[in-house]
Each structure stands twice: as C-alpha cells, then as structure tokens.
Motif scaffolding. Structure first.
Motif, PDB file in Angstrom:
ATOM      1  N   ARG A 155      -1.173 -12.824 -23.751  1.00 29.73           N
ATOM      2  CA  ARG A 155      -1.080 -11.909 -22.611  1.00 29.73           C
ATOM      3  C   ARG A 155       0.376 -11.800 -22.124  1.00 29.73           C
ATOM      4  N   ARG A 156       1.055 -12.962 -22.084  1.00 37.59           N
ATOM      5  CA  ARG A 156       2.458 -12.916 -21.683  1.00 37.59           C
ATOM      6  C   ARG A 156       3.283 -12.102 -22.683  1.00 37.59           C
ATOM      7  N   ASN A 192      -0.739  -1.534 -26.426  1.00 36.71           N
ATOM      8  CA  ASN A 192      -0.796  -2.726 -25.574  1.00 36.71           C
ATOM      9  C   ASN A 192      -1.665  -2.494 -24.344  1.00 36.71           C
ATOM     10  N   VAL A 193      -1.552  -1.319 -23.744  1.00 40.31           N
ATOM     11  CA  VAL A 193      -2.375  -1.026 -22.558  1.00 40.31           C
ATOM     12  C   VAL A 193      -3.844  -0.974 -22.948  1.00 40.31           C
ATOM     13  N   LEU A 218      -5.145  -4.463 -23.219  1.00 43.20           N
ATOM     14  CA  LEU A 218      -5.406  -5.041 -21.904  1.00 43.20           C
ATOM     15  C   LEU A 218      -6.644  -4.428 -21.264  1.00 43.20           C
ATOM     16  N   LEU A 273       2.170  -9.643 -24.518  1.00 41.76           N
ATOM     17  CA  LEU A 273       1.840  -8.234 -24.301  1.00 41.76           C
ATOM     18  C   LEU A 273       2.591  -7.663 -23.106  1.00 41.76           C
ATOM     19  N   MET A 274       2.601  -8.411 -22.022  1.00 38.73           N
ATOM     20  CA  MET A 274       3.281  -7.939 -20.813  1.00 38.73           C
ATOM     21  C   MET A 274       4.791  -7.811 -21.052  1.00 38.73           C
ATOM     22  N   ALA A 275       5.365  -8.766 -21.810  1.00 38.44           N
ATOM     23  CA  ALA A 275       6.788  -8.673 -22.124  1.00 38.44           C
ATOM     24  C   ALA A 275       7.072  -7.453 -22.987  1.00 38.44           C
ATOM     25  N   SER A 276       6.166  -7.173 -23.933  1.00 37.98           N
ATOM     26  CA  SER A 276       6.332  -5.991 -24.775  1.00 37.98           C
ATOM     27  C   SER A 276       6.236  -4.714 -23.945  1.00 37.98           C
ATOM     28  N   VAL A 277       5.269  -4.683 -23.030  1.00 38.47           N
ATOM     29  CA  VAL A 277       5.131  -3.505 -22.160  1.00 38.47           C
ATOM     30  C   VAL A 277       6.395  -3.315 -21.325  1.00 38.47           C
ATOM     31  N   LYS A 278       6.917  -4.413 -20.779  1.00 40.88           N
ATOM     32  CA  LYS A 278       8.128  -4.318 -19.968  1.00 40.88           C
ATOM     33  C   LYS A 278       9.312  -3.831 -20.792  1.00 40.88           C
TER      34      LYS A 278
END
Length: 507
Positions: free
Chosen positions: A283-284, A264-265, A268, A286-291
């Motif tokens: 993008r949201r 994911n990083v 991005l 991806l960010m939720a997955s990263v979190k």
C-alpha cells in the motif's frame, strides 16, 4: 437621397484606379499650369510686338498736313494701308481720322498734343466697337500742338490666342487621357506582385495551406514584402508542426502516468470494494507511485503553462535575489531526484535582478537535465563564479548535430524520447534566462558528458537598501539550507557522496 462625397468615393475605388486617377490629376494640374503660363507669356509677347510695331509706324510731316487739309475741307480721308487707323489730334481737341472708324481721343492723347506727355499708349474701343491698341506721339518736326495716334485692332492678337487656346486644350486633353491610361497600365504592372501576394494570402486564409510560396524577383519593396510573407508562412508552418509535435509528445507523456495512476487507483478501489486489504508495504508503494505520478503530471502541466505564456509577459515582478541561495534550493530538489548521484558544488555569492520563481524553475530544469542523463553513481559538478553557472554531467552527451536544437521549443533528441519529459525544460530555461538579460548554452564536456552554461548579469554584492542584503540573507539562508538538507538528504545519499558546498557560508 444619398449625398455624393468625392473623397469617400475615391477611397472606395480599387488601388489601381486610385493610382490612375491620381496620375491623371497630377498631369492635369501640371498641364494646366504649363498651359496658363504659355497663354500669358504668348499674349504678353504678342502685345509687346504689337506695341513695337505701333511705335515704329510714324507719319511724316507732309502726310499729317495733307490729312489735316482734307479734314478741314470736309473731304473724305483716304483709308490707311493695312489694318492701321491714324488720327491727328490738335491741342484744341480737334480730331482727324483716317481709317475704318474713329477712335475716341482720351485725356492722355490730348495731353500729348498739348506737350504735357511725351507719348501715350493704351487700349480703347473705336466707334465700331472694336478694341484698338493706340500709340500717340507728338508730331516732330512741325508746329506744336499736334499729336498723331496710330492704332491697330487687338483682334489680331485675339485670333492668334484663340487658335493657341484650342491647341492647348487639345494637347492638354490628350495628355491627361494619356497620363490616365499610362497610370492605369503602370498601376496594373506595378501592382501585379501585390495581386499575387493578395491571392496567396486569400488562399492561405481559405485553405490554411502554409506551404504556399511567392516567387521573389528583384530587390525592391515588393520583393522584400514577398520574402517577408514567405518567411512568415514558413514560421507559421514550423510553429504548427511544433504544436502538433507538442500535442503528440504531451499525449504520449500524459498517457503513461495516467495509465499507471489509473491502475493504482483501481487497485486501491478494488481493495476497498472487496474488503481484501493490501499489505502495508504494498500500500505504501502504491501511494508513493501515485504521488510520483501526480508530481510528474503537475510538472508536465506546469511546463505547458509556462510555454503557453507570451514571451513579453513576465510571471511576476523583478527583484534583486541571491542566485547562490536559489541554486542551493534547486540542488536540494535535484538531490532528491538523483539520490545515487554525487553533487560537487562550488558556489560564490552572486545577486541578480529577476523573477525569483522563474529563475528557480530554470535552475531546477538545468539540474534535472543533468540528473536525467547521468548514469548511476555518477558525479554532477555545479559551479557558480561571477555570474556564470556551469553544470557538468558525465552522461552520454549530445551529438554535435543536435546541439543547435536543444533550446528549441517542443524539440526532443531521438535518443532521449524513451526518457521522461516533454522537451520543454530547456526551452523554459532559455526564455527565462533571456528575460533576465543573460544567456544559456550547452556544449560537449571534455572526456564525455555535457556542460550547461548559464550567464546572468549581476554583482557579487547586492545594491544598498536591497532586501537581499548579506546581513538579511545570512540568518535566513544558512539555517534553511544546512539543517533542512541534512535530514532529507543524508538518509538517501551515501555519506561519501556528499561534498561540502563552498558558497555564501564561506564567503
């Protein structure tokens, strides 16, 4: 020049040598004491027999008169038979001796001749320098003023005592040497199991081979020590195997979120480098997955840190806390992790003395376990009554042969290895509850699923003066539970799946 120190030298000897020396020393002291006692008793007995023989050796009146006549005429007195020496003592100090050498007449002898003493018995040296044992008695019947001294040399006793001395020395020497040899043999035989134990310990220290076992024979202290060593090596081997399993499990668990996080990083970063924007929805996501992956990593690291802490060290001070309030907070977190599940709760007030953060973590782990194994749209029943918390899920359950291992550190059921987690959560629960004086258990539920039971000692009301008093809890807990849960849970949980809680609000 180094000063010789016997105690330091003794302590530097091997254990078997010290045992042999101590045995020889103890026997030497005992033999010396017995020999001295034998020496003095024998000498006293011989002296008593010599005195008795002197008292029984008395001259008749005719022999005394004949001896005095010879002395007055200047004729040489005839020798007395045996080793006896006889003297006739007059009150005026005149002494007539028949024997090898004259014996000085002492004041006690003269006192007997003068009628002042009934008898006299003493030791004196004759004119030849020999020690003589003397017995003086008044001559009766006969004229007054005459005493007779009968003497025998003490050399008779000294010769016997000299022979006895050499016999005792010889026997004592043989006894001490024999005791030392026997002590060395006993030490070698008795310490052979210790030598085996020492060899096993040295082998383990040199090779780290924890499979070594010592044969156990008998029920003595050495056998107990051998059993303890075998149990210790078995425990160390088990601990090492569990640590290896922990590393393998942790590596496996870390690999998946780290790989996903890296992917994911990289997506991005590539978007920023190429200038190609990622759609807002993607993008949201991806960010939720990263979190989520960061949260999973943090939880795993937290579990590892919790179990790495010694059991005897508490993470914080003990406090009187409302268990029902902390359970409500844990339920809020569980609802976020299982939004499709229905939580049926019945919470009665209960106050315990424990560390708040540790208890909350344990409750969260119990609820997470139920969430993890519950099928979609299932029900999780949570009850807190008089200090007994039960969490019942409707999942596949735990096989009976795996129930004894569920609270073991680093253990995971083979059927659950594909699910997230490292097998550390229930271990943390068991340790935290035990530190708080309670107990935890898992059992099959009627109709399927599993029932987790946690019992904690406490009371339905807090002690007077406690910061967890009901009047201070009600204003702070009720608003923080009801208003905050509604906005966060209502959008993610269907209205029909929420069952009102009965707990502190109704109490």
């Amino acid at each position: 020049m180094t000063r010789f120190r016997p105690l330091a030298w003794f302590r530097s000897r091997p254990l078997r040598s010290r045992l042999a020396l101590l045995t020889a020393f103890a026997v030497a002291v005992a033999v010396a004491a017995v020999s001295l006692a034998c020496w003095f008793v024998t000498r006293a007995q011989l002296e008593a027999e010599l005195d008795a023989s002197l008292r029984n050796s008395k001259l008749d009146t005719g022999s005394v008169n004949s001896l005095l006549t010879l002395c007055r005429e200047g004729t040489t007195t005839p020798p007395v038979g045996g080793s006896y020496t006889v003297q006739v003592i007059l009150a005026n100090g005149f002494v007539c001796t028949a024997g090898q050498a004259a014996i000085p007449a002492g004041p006690a002898d003269l006192a007997v001749a003068r009628g002042q003493l009934s008898y006299a018995q003493h030791t004196v040296k004759d004119d030849d320098g020999r020690e003589m044992r003397v017995y003086t008695y008044p001559q009766q019947p006969g004229p007054p003023g005459i005493a007779v001294s009968v003497a025998r040399p003490l050399a008779e006793i000294d010769n016997s005592m000299s022979t006895l001395r050499w016999v005792l020395l010889l026997v004592s020497g043989i006894g001490v040497v024999g005791a030392g040899a026997a002590g060395l043999w006993v030490a070698r035989t008795g310490l052979e199991p210790v030598n085996r134990l020492t060899g096993a310990v040295e082998h383990v220290a040199a090779t780290e081979d924890l499979t070594v076992r010592i044969p156990v024979e008998g029920e003595d202290e050495i056998a107990r020590l051998s059993r303890s060593f075998n149990a210790m090596t078995a425990a160390l081997a088990t601990s090492r195997d569990r640590q290896a399993q922990l590393i393998a499990d942790a590596g496996h668990e870390l690999r998946t979120p780290l790989t996903s996080l890296r992917t994911n990083v990289e997506l991005l970063a590539r978007s920023e480098e190429t200038g190609r924007a990622i759609p807002p929805d993607d993008r949201r996501a991806l960010m939720a997955s990263v979190k989520a992956q960061m949260t999973e990593l943090a939880a795993l690291i937290g579990d590892l840190q919790e179990l790495a802490r010694p059991d005897t060290v508490r993470p914080g001070p003990l406090e009187v806390i409302p268990l029902h309030s902390i359970l409500r907070s844990a339920l809020d977190r569980a609802r976020l992790r299982g939004p499709e599940l229905t939580f049926v709760t019945d919470l009665a007030p209960w106050y315990v003395r424990a560390e708040p953060a540790a208890i909350e973590r344990a409750l969260v782990n119990v609820l997470d376990n139920a969430v993890k194994f519950s099928p979609p749209r299932a029900t999780v029943e949570v009850t807190l009554m008089r200090g007994e918390l039960t969490v019942r899920d409707h999942g596949p359950g735990i096989p009976p042969d795996e129930l004894p291992h569920v609270f073991d550190r680093f253990w995971r059921s083979p059927s659950a290895r594909s699910l997230p987690g490292s097998g550390l959560g229930l271990s943390i629960v068991a340790r935290t509850v035990h530190q708080a004086g309670g107990s935890a258990s898992l059992a099959p539920a009627p109709g399927g699923g599993t029932v987790a039971t946690v019992r904690l000692p406490g009371a339905p009301t807090p002690p007077p003066g406690s910061s967890a008093a009901p009047e201070s809890v009600a204003p702070s807990v009720a608003p923080s539970v009801a208003p905050s849960v509604a906005p966060s849970v209502a959008p993610s949980v269907a209205p029909e799946s929420v069952v009102p809680e009965k707990g502190l609000d109704e109490a």
